[in-house]
Design a protein around this motif. Structure first.
Motif, mmCIF file in Angstrom:
data_model
loop_
_atom_site.group_PDB
_atom_site.id
_atom_site.type_symbol
_atom_site.label_atom_id
_atom_site.label_comp_id
_atom_site.label_asym_id
_atom_site.label_seq_id
_atom_site.Cartn_x
_atom_site.Cartn_y
_atom_site.Cartn_z
ATOM 1 N N LEU A 23 0.858 -1.189 0.000
ATOM 2 C CA LEU A 23 0.000 0.000 0.000
ATOM 3 C C LEU A 23 0.894 1.238 0.000
ATOM 4 O O LEU A 23 1.797 1.352 0.837
ATOM 5 C CB LEU A 23 -0.884 -0.007 1.253
ATOM 6 N N THR A 68 0.484 5.193 0.322
ATOM 7 C CA THR A 68 -0.336 6.404 0.488
ATOM 8 C C THR A 68 0.409 7.558 -0.178
ATOM 9 O O THR A 68 1.635 7.618 -0.140
ATOM 10 C CB THR A 68 -0.587 6.745 1.975
ATOM 11 N N LEU A 87 -10.238 1.943 3.542
ATOM 12 C CA LEU A 87 -9.142 1.065 3.966
ATOM 13 C C LEU A 87 -9.639 -0.376 4.149
ATOM 14 O O LEU A 87 -8.952 -1.332 3.769
ATOM 15 C CB LEU A 87 -8.495 1.601 5.242
ATOM 16 N N ILE A 111 -1.671 -7.561 0.924
ATOM 17 C CA ILE A 111 -0.788 -6.400 1.150
ATOM 18 C C ILE A 111 0.085 -6.691 2.371
ATOM 19 O O ILE A 111 -0.425 -7.033 3.442
ATOM 20 C CB ILE A 111 -1.617 -5.108 1.379
ATOM 21 N N HIS A 132 2.989 -4.558 3.341
ATOM 22 C CA HIS A 132 3.604 -3.369 3.952
ATOM 23 C C HIS A 132 2.848 -2.120 3.503
ATOM 24 O O HIS A 132 2.195 -2.133 2.446
ATOM 25 C CB HIS A 132 5.063 -3.180 3.488
ATOM 26 N N THR A 133 2.991 -1.056 4.287
ATOM 27 C CA THR A 133 2.480 0.260 3.862
ATOM 28 C C THR A 133 3.647 1.238 3.784
ATOM 29 O O THR A 133 4.433 1.339 4.730
ATOM 30 C CB THR A 133 1.447 0.803 4.874
ATOM 31 N N HIS A 167 4.097 5.072 3.700
ATOM 32 C CA HIS A 167 3.227 6.222 3.991
ATOM 33 C C HIS A 167 3.897 7.529 3.555
ATOM 34 O O HIS A 167 4.702 8.108 4.278
ATOM 35 C CB HIS A 167 2.908 6.258 5.489
ATOM 36 N N LEU A 196 -4.530 0.773 10.499
ATOM 37 C CA LEU A 196 -3.626 -0.281 10.008
ATOM 38 C C LEU A 196 -3.337 -1.284 11.118
ATOM 39 O O LEU A 196 -3.249 -2.494 10.874
ATOM 40 C CB LEU A 196 -2.320 0.331 9.481
ATOM 41 N N CYS A 256 -2.033 -4.766 9.643
ATOM 42 C CA CYS A 256 -1.005 -4.470 8.635
ATOM 43 C C CYS A 256 -0.047 -3.479 9.290
ATOM 44 O O CYS A 256 -0.218 -2.264 9.205
ATOM 45 C CB CYS A 256 -1.617 -3.876 7.378
ATOM 46 N N ILE A 315 5.403 -0.646 8.515
ATOM 47 C CA ILE A 315 5.288 0.690 7.914
ATOM 48 C C ILE A 315 6.655 1.215 7.487
ATOM 49 O O ILE A 315 7.623 1.106 8.243
ATOM 50 C CB ILE A 315 4.720 1.709 8.941
#
Ligand SMILES: NC(=O)c1ccc[n+]([C@@H]2O[C@H](COP(=O)([O-])OP(=O)(O)OC[C@H]3O[C@@H](n4cnc5c(N)ncnc54)[C@H](O)[C@@H]3O)[C@@H](O)[C@H]2O)c1
Length: 333
Positions: A4, A6, A57, A67, A69-70, A72, A104, A109, A112
């Motif tokens: 993901l 953002t 979300l 998914i 990892h995020t 950001h 999250l 999840c 980050i």
């Protein structure tokens, strides 16, 4: 891996998406397009929404349960705006990130990678900063980045499974070498954009703002990093994520992302003139309010933990910026 991203419709987020794709990963973009470009998310998985919209979300993670990892990146980023509108910056960057991290966490999840900034460092003798160098964020924008690091650190301590890497970017310049995306702000204030404006006649003179700093030629010193190298550091961060945390008890890591070389404004000007093969009309002025002598990164930790180094030069970044500028003018004017 599916990641993901953002702010994936922005300058840096979109370049990260290209770097993920080129390395066999799939970005899933969440962006409100408050400043980002819809053209940058074409042919990509894209959710048009604010980062705090819980229903979006939930849909994203129901559509893409894989998914892992995020990254950001979503934020407001204009320093003078943050001085004029601190409430907006603390709400958009700090309060909304806090909310996103909670959602999250609830969705489990909890890995980050965060876009932080070298603007949180204090000026140190010699200008080279390590991750444990003193901090002194001055603008509300820089303070939001510092506060988000504090929040992430506390989440990592409090919630099991929550792990975060904060990448402190130095001075990203350039564009995707394949020209898929690049800088999209109409009147960018950073020094390379000002050089391009002068070279292309949009501005009559390039100002070297500040020539009495204690640097080798008196002009300010920065650590310019090609945005493609910067994007690749995120690919390395997600690929090496588990390994990084298997080697340490600390579930929050801060890593400098720069080239490791200090380049003065006058040296950048010289490099630009060499690439552009023309002299740039220049004037030397006093520093602008809030200007600082600058900093450059110690990148030892990035090399060790991420197995990452820069491979592109400032000349590469200048060439890619000039090419992107031509494409940008056709696309967006
Ligand atoms: N550009 C730099 O020089 C620089 C330097 C250091 C750190 N950073 C950090 O890198 C990140 C990306 O910066 P950039 O230069 O690509 O900026 P950008 O403005 O191009 O991209 C930010 C993106 O975030 C999106 N966004 C903002 N608020 C949102 C919200 N609440 N919900 C959903 N989407 C939202 C915007 O629409 C935009 O697409 C930021 O976190 C910034 O602080 C940038």
């Amino acid at each position: 891996m599916k990641v993901l991203v953002t702010g994936g419709a922005g300058y840096i987020g979109s370049t990260i998406c290209s770097a993920l794709e080129d390395n066999g990963h799939t970005p899933v973009i969440l962006d409100s397009l408050i400043t980002g470009k819809k053209e940058f998310v074409e042919n990509r998985i894209f959710y048009h929404s604010d980062i705090t919209d819980k229903s979006t979300l939930l849909k994203i993670f129901s559509d893409h349960p894989d998914i892992s990892h995020t990254i950001h990146c979503a934020a407001l980023i204009i320093v003078p705006d943050s001085v004029k509108n601190p409430y907006e910056y603390y709400r958009e960057n700090v309060a909304k990130s806090n909310e996103l991290f909670k959602i999250l966490t609830d969705l489990n999840c909890c890995k980050i990678v965060f876009s932080s900034s070298a603007s949180i460092y204090d000026t140190v003798p010699g200008f080279k900063v390590e991750e444990n160098s003193p901090l002194n964020p001055l603008s509300p924008y820089a303070k939001t980045k510092y506060m988000m690091e504090l929040i992430l650190n506390d989440f990592c301590s409090a919630y099991s499974n929550f792990q975060a890497i904060s990448l402190r970017y130095f001075n990203p310049i350039g564009a995707d070498p394949k020209l898929r995306t690049g800088m999209h702000i109409k009147n960018p204030s950073h020094v390379l954009a000002k050089l391009i404006e002068t070279a292309t006649g949009k501005s009559s003179v390039f100002q070297v703002t500040g020539t009495n700093w204690p640097t080798r030629d008196g002009s300010g010193i920065r650590d310019y990093i090609h945005v493609w190298d910067l994007a690749l550091s995120h690919v390395k961060a997600v690929e090496n994520f588990s390994k990084i945390f298997s080697e340490t008890n600390n579930s929050f890591q801060v890593i400098n992302i720069g080239s490791g070389n200090g380049v003065t404004v006058k040296e950048l000007l010289q490099a630009f003139e060499n690439v552009y093969e023309a002299k740039i009309n220049t004037v030397e002025t006093i520093p602008r309010p809030g200007d600082v002598a600058g900093a450059f990164a110690s990148c030892d930790k990035a090399a060790k933990l991420l197995n990452w180094n820069t491979s592109l030069s400032i000349e590469d970044a200048i060439k890619d910026s000039l090419k992107w500028n031509e494409k940008y003018l056709k696309l967006f004017s």
